[in-house]
Design a protein around this motif. Sequence first.
Motif, short mmCIF file in Angstrom:
data_model
loop_
_atom_site.label_atom_id
_atom_site.label_comp_id
_atom_site.label_asym_id
_atom_site.label_seq_id
_atom_site.Cartn_x
_atom_site.Cartn_y
_atom_site.Cartn_z
N CYS A 140 -27.76 13.25 -9.89
CA CYS A 140 -27.46 12.01 -10.62
C CYS A 140 -26.05 12.08 -11.20
N CYS A 143 -23.08 10.71 -17.37
CA CYS A 143 -22.92 9.51 -18.20
C CYS A 143 -21.86 9.75 -19.27
N CYS A 308 -32.38 7.80 -11.13
CA CYS A 308 -31.72 8.40 -12.28
C CYS A 308 -31.99 7.54 -13.51
N ALA A 309 -32.23 8.20 -14.62
CA ALA A 309 -32.43 7.47 -15.87
C ALA A 309 -31.14 6.73 -16.22
N PRO A 310 -31.25 5.51 -16.72
CA PRO A 310 -30.04 4.76 -17.05
C PRO A 310 -29.23 5.43 -18.15
N CYS A 311 -27.94 5.25 -18.09
CA CYS A 311 -27.07 5.80 -19.12
C CYS A 311 -27.20 4.98 -20.40
N GLY A 312 -27.10 5.65 -21.52
CA GLY A 312 -27.14 4.99 -22.82
C GLY A 312 -26.24 5.71 -23.81
N GLY A 377 -29.06 10.05 -20.97
CA GLY A 377 -29.52 9.50 -19.69
C GLY A 377 -28.85 10.19 -18.52
N GLU A 379 -30.45 11.70 -16.10
CA GLU A 379 -31.25 12.78 -15.52
C GLU A 379 -32.14 12.24 -14.41
#
Length: 402
Positions: A140, A143, A308-312, A377, A379
């Motif tokens: 991924c 971020c 992939c988990a969204p970036c935050g 995020g 990951e």
Amino acid sequence: MVAVCCASTLGLGIGVTSGGCGNPTTYLCPWDENQGPKGTPCEVLEDPDAGGAGGCGGDGGDDCAAEDDTDVAIAHDFGDLIPAAEVCAGQCVPKEPLGWSEPTLLWIGAPDSVPSCPANAPIVGYEGYADFAAPAPHTCPACACDPPEATCEVPAEWNAYASFPCGGPEAPATSFAAPNGWDGICTSANAVEARRTCDGAPCVQSLAIQAPRVVSAGCAPRVAEAPENPDEPATAGSFVLVARACTGNASPPCPDPGMTCTPAPPSGDAAPPEGFLTCIHHEGEQDCPATYPERHVFYAGVEDTRGCAPCGCTEPAGATCSVLASAFSDPGCSQLVAGQVITSDAPYCGTVASGTALGSKSVSVVSLDPGQCEAFGGEPVGSIAPTAAATFCCYRTSAVPA
């Protein structure tokens, strides 16, 4: 000469006429358990090699007409007359348990060598896959967060106190507040005239100003660095083995009622690479019956939910600002009474000349540090798994690639 049907508990008589001359005549005739033979006498199927009517040889003479011995065998009732020699031309294997498919020919091998179905079982009844080759771990992007958008909110709450320090016990307060939504420009709102008294004491002896405040809109997340080689979606090509099941037309019966006739695996030059197994099939993952003990599980494909988990971004931390706050005795912000740089860390309290007029005020921003956000995020999430399992249980084995 005629042949008479013989009673059979299975519903079909098989007779062989043997008048003592010529070749015997073989025939099948249907049988009704309640009414006896269906038609008496049955039609005689003359042996073409017998050389005479009624199945007798050319030299049979009167002896043939006098004799009509019949040997009896048993077979299933197929209705119309069928030559007894027409039995299973494939292989007789145990009947499938309830809920399982009829036996089929199953090929298992590498995806690049899948054969055509053999001539005796030309219909492709199933294709599936096994031995999933898991891809490399999902990668991924990293971020990051853009700097926050922030402003410094100027203090609007100002109070004069009839004591020092500000807000002492029992010291009355006089509001010198700015209007709502104030941007710091000079204002004479809530002016306090000179020598105003509060409980017999000058109302203006000290001045308290609230601290400015950082107002942030937060940080915008972004991808800092994308992988050089993005992952390809998993497909059926991710399996090591392919399975193909082939079926053929119905075949004549087997002598044993517990067996069923099915196409035999081809051999010799007609056999495809790796050969075929004789197997029964059931949807889902099942245990195999004792008659078909060799178990193989295949899948229709693969479901790839990797991502992939969204970036935050977290809320900004470390944000500060400072302002120059000024009080004036006149309404036009020209006669300075007090001026102080105030930070967002703490409010201000300072002395002013007792009884001084507070006619106007202004504020200007000196500095602003919007702080920073921490990224989170990015990951790996999701999974990859085969779908729509099917179980094949095989009766007779052949070479299967390791």
